[in-house]
Design a protein around this motif. Structure first.
Motif, PDB file in Angstrom:
ATOM      1  N   ARG A 253      -2.386   0.515  -4.551  1.00  0.00           N
ATOM      2  CA  ARG A 253      -2.720  -0.784  -3.959  1.00  0.00           C
ATOM      3  C   ARG A 253      -2.720  -1.806  -5.083  1.00  0.00           C
ATOM      4  O   ARG A 253      -2.726  -1.428  -6.258  1.00  0.00           O
ATOM      5  CB  ARG A 253      -4.051  -0.717  -3.218  1.00  0.00           C
ATOM      6  CG  ARG A 253      -5.225  -0.297  -4.063  1.00  0.00           C
ATOM      7  CD  ARG A 253      -6.494  -0.193  -3.206  1.00  0.00           C
ATOM      8  NE  ARG A 253      -7.619   0.194  -4.008  1.00  0.00           N
ATOM      9  CZ  ARG A 253      -8.079   1.433  -4.147  1.00  0.00           C
ATOM     10  NH1 ARG A 253      -7.480   2.426  -3.521  1.00  0.00           N
ATOM     11  NH2 ARG A 253      -9.114   1.690  -4.903  1.00  0.00           N
TER      12      ARG A 253
ATOM     13  N   GLU B  27       0.842  -1.192   0.000  1.00  0.00           N
ATOM     14  CA  GLU B  27       0.000   0.000   0.000  1.00  0.00           C
ATOM     15  C   GLU B  27       0.870   1.231   0.000  1.00  0.00           C
ATOM     16  O   GLU B  27       1.909   1.272   0.652  1.00  0.00           O
ATOM     17  CB  GLU B  27      -0.902   0.027   1.234  1.00  0.00           C
ATOM     18  CG  GLU B  27      -1.928  -1.074   1.272  1.00  0.00           C
ATOM     19  CD  GLU B  27      -2.817  -0.985   2.502  1.00  0.00           C
ATOM     20  OE1 GLU B  27      -2.827   0.081   3.157  1.00  0.00           O
ATOM     21  OE2 GLU B  27      -3.488  -1.982   2.790  1.00  0.00           O
TER      22      GLU B  27
ATOM     23  N   GLY C 235       2.360   1.742   3.832  1.00  0.00           N
ATOM     24  CA  GLY C 235       1.916   0.512   4.476  1.00  0.00           C
ATOM     25  C   GLY C 235       2.936  -0.031   5.459  1.00  0.00           C
ATOM     26  O   GLY C 235       4.018   0.531   5.665  1.00  0.00           O
TER      27      GLY C 235
END
Length: 169
Positions: A92, A79, A111
């Motif tokens: 993503r 991410e 992420g």
């Protein structure tokens, strides 16, 4: 009229993961790239380069643009965010981006794990940049401690696929 039955000068290339040229990347991206295919390895009629990049958590690919190249990015894991001309777009799995020439962009891993994406640049040259700023990597190697970009990185950028960013207002 071109002869569509003439043999192509390109070669069939099948490459396994451990066979790719790969390079650890310096800060601020860290992580690594795999340079999978390019015109030199395939003999393709259309100049290109194709590979993957993995950016460590909390790291980023700094803002840049390509003045003579078009680029496709396809996210395969993780991410993050793509910052493009003042807007922020999610990165993503299965997100896809096309960057025409002269469009500044950066990628940020937001992420908790690696952010990995496929890149394709036309014409090629990105593979040369990665080789010149990185350190050789083999599949399964332990990542090195973060290391700085070469002192002459601006020269390397100018000699490969990067244009000059416009001055900040």
């Amino acid at each position: 009229m071109p002869d569509t039955h003439a043999p192509s000068p390109a070669r069939l290339v099948i490459q396994q993961p451990e066979e790719a040229r790969s390079f650890w990347q310096p800060v601020p991206a860290n992580g690594f790239v795999r340079c999978l295919l390019d015109s030199a390895s395939t003999g393709s009629e259309t100049p290109f380069a194709f590979g993957t990049q993995t950016v460590d958590p909390g790291c980023h690919v700094r803002e840049h643009m390509h003045d003579a190249n078009e680029e496709v990015i396809f996210v395969i894991a993780g991410e993050g965010e793509a910052h493009v001309e003042g807007a922020v777009h999610p990165m993503r799995p299965n997100s896809c981006f096309f960057f025409p020439r002269n469009r500044p962009h950066s990628f940020h891993n937001t992420g908790s794990g690696p952010l990995s994406f496929v890149w394709c640049i036309l014409p090629g040259g990105l593979e040369d940049f990665f080789a010149r700023i990185g350190r050789p990597r083999a599949e399964g190697d332990t990542p090195p401690a973060p290391f700085p970009r070469p002192e002459n990185v601006r020269q390397i950028e100018a000699e490969t696929v990067f244009g000059s960013l416009p001055p900040k207002a």
